[in-house]
Design an enzyme around this catalytic site. Sequence first.
Site, PDB file in Angstrom:
ATOM      1  CG  HIS A  63      -0.929 116.655 -36.027  1.00 19.39           C
ATOM      2  ND1 HIS A  63      -0.757 116.304 -34.388  1.00 19.39           N
ATOM      3  CD2 HIS A  63      -0.242 117.404 -35.852  1.00 19.39           C
ATOM      4  CE1 HIS A  63      -0.352 117.269 -33.996  1.00 19.39           C
ATOM      5  NE2 HIS A  63       0.266 118.005 -34.620  1.00 19.39           N
ATOM      6  CG  LEU A  66       0.013 122.452 -45.181  1.00 19.49           C
ATOM      7  CD1 LEU A  66      -0.972 122.650 -45.307  1.00 19.49           C
ATOM      8  CD2 LEU A  66       1.453 121.338 -45.663  1.00 19.49           C
ATOM      9  NE  ARG A  67       6.619 123.886 -39.741  1.00 21.51           N
ATOM     10  CZ  ARG A  67       6.368 123.709 -38.538  1.00 21.51           C
ATOM     11  NH1 ARG A  67       5.493 124.119 -38.210  1.00 21.51           N
ATOM     12  NH2 ARG A  67       7.477 122.527 -38.431  1.00 21.51           N
ATOM     13  CG  ASN A  97       1.919 125.279 -34.761  1.00 27.46           C
ATOM     14  OD1 ASN A  97       1.301 124.657 -35.981  1.00 27.46           O
ATOM     15  ND2 ASN A  97       3.110 124.769 -34.823  1.00 27.46           N
ATOM     16  CG  ASP A 155      -0.691 120.396 -32.318  1.00 30.00           C
ATOM     17  OD1 ASP A 155       0.654 120.089 -31.316  1.00 30.00           O
ATOM     18  OD2 ASP A 155       0.409 120.083 -33.498  1.00 30.00           O
ATOM     19  CG  HIS A 182       0.790 120.735 -27.705  1.00 23.36           C
ATOM     20  ND1 HIS A 182       1.700 120.385 -28.643  1.00 23.36           N
ATOM     21  CD2 HIS A 182       2.027 120.505 -26.618  1.00 23.36           C
ATOM     22  CE1 HIS A 182       3.460 120.003 -27.626  1.00 23.36           C
ATOM     23  NE2 HIS A 182       3.379 120.451 -27.009  1.00 23.36           N
ATOM     24  CG  ASP A 308       3.183 116.114 -34.906  1.00 19.70           C
ATOM     25  OD1 ASP A 308       2.950 118.065 -34.202  1.00 19.70           O
ATOM     26  OD2 ASP A 308       4.067 116.390 -33.721  1.00 19.70           O
ATOM     27  CG  HIS A 312      11.508 122.087 -37.583  1.00 23.30           C
ATOM     28  ND1 HIS A 312      11.091 123.579 -37.472  1.00 23.30           N
ATOM     29  CD2 HIS A 312      10.748 120.596 -36.897  1.00 23.30           C
ATOM     30  CE1 HIS A 312      10.227 123.289 -36.470  1.00 23.30           C
ATOM     31  NE2 HIS A 312       9.857 121.703 -36.631  1.00 23.30           N
ATOM     32  N   GLY A 327      10.543 118.326 -33.897  1.00 20.17           N
ATOM     33  CA  GLY A 327       9.677 118.194 -35.259  1.00 20.17           C
ATOM     34  C   GLY A 327      10.201 116.844 -36.274  1.00 20.17           C
TER      35      GLY A 327
END
Length: 436
Positions: A63, A66-67, A97, A155, A182, A308, A312, A327
């Site tokens: 979990h 990666l952005r 997401n 999620d 989620h 998770d 950010h 997060g």
Amino acid sequence: MNRETLLLRGGRVLDPWTGTDSVQDVRVEDGRISALGNALKPEGAREIDARGLWVLPGCFDMHIHLRQPGRSDEETVETGLLGAARGGFTDVACMPNTDPALDHPFLLIALLEQAKRSGRARLHPIAAATKGRKGESPADYASLFAAGAVAVSDDGDPVRDAAVARRCLELLRSHDRVLIEHAEDPALSGRGVMHEGLVSLELGRPGIPAASEDLCVERDIVLARLTGARVHIAHISSKGVVAALRRARAEGLALTGETAPHYFWFTDEDTRRPDGIFRVNPPLRSLDHQEALLEGIQDGTITVLATDHAPHSPEEKAQPFGQAPPGFLGLETALAASHAALVVPGHIQPLHWASLWTRGPREALGLAPNRIAEGQPADLTVFDPKVKWRVEAARFASKSRNTPFDGMELTGRPVLTILAGQLTFDATRTEESALP
Ligand SMILES: [Zn+2]
């Protein structure tokens, strides 16, 4: 990264697949484990003194976020997988997401291409459960699984409509794949920003009741019973979920669940700071929940640990608590933080801890075992259980810095990560050569 012949000398081999917990030498050659035993001959191998170290099957974080695509200022496939290797992981599964959401095979193929170029860890993409993560209709599972998706999830959000969730589960059953939920009831969570309890009342912040998480899981249990499909509950933080999962598993339903290391270290008491560093979803709850999570691990209700990992930007996390995005980073502290919280105080044995990062996630996803046995691919994590070190977020591979562990001292740290015989992380050499 070099594929050399290695001889790990005298490490404590922990293999949750076979129950092995014994001191052995492990020889790695041509990407495979070529020999196990005592007093193996070097025969030209690079010898690594593994006395006092633990040798685990390659660890798996199922979990992470990666952005890419969408927020590559916060994380990329490259930086995320480098962090994974340094954190002791050979395998990671990334959540969909992103922007756009991972609901199309081309997006998965692009990610897998980048992961292959990086070579630092195996990437297992999790596709969106519903088109655009909008919760209206299931995504095209056949094409997503064909492109390499390992599971589906919305999620960040639950699959909120029960009829849509039922349809997703029926489809997943025919594909023999798992929905990663989620668990949250959006109406009950409302505008909540932290655990609803005495601390939220005192601070005057809107709370997220544990019942929000519980309700979604109770619904999913009903739907799992109806459809016969597999459901995995992400980031469990509530004692009600632990109890529900325990009942469902005793009934024989195909449910699994994960929790994250930060839930053992912090509670809602830690969210008093005005900034958003300690904001996460599900939120850090009260001590009674933390105790139930520990019992859930101890009695085998929760079989998986996952980070998770949620990067950010510093600007966003520095905002006031209620405005900061939820997060934490997790990859580079996960093994240490979970070891220090669970094994060092004697709550669980090292072999059990190893299972939470290896066998547990692979079974939840329906993947093949990665045993430590002759002829098996050499995917190994070598962990030093004694070393004490201070977390320095500034030195992370991640593009972000949002860890609640920054500045804390942890006990235990990965020293080698071996992926198909390649050293993807090597702390036995100088810090510089461990870098790319
Ligand atoms: Zn989530």
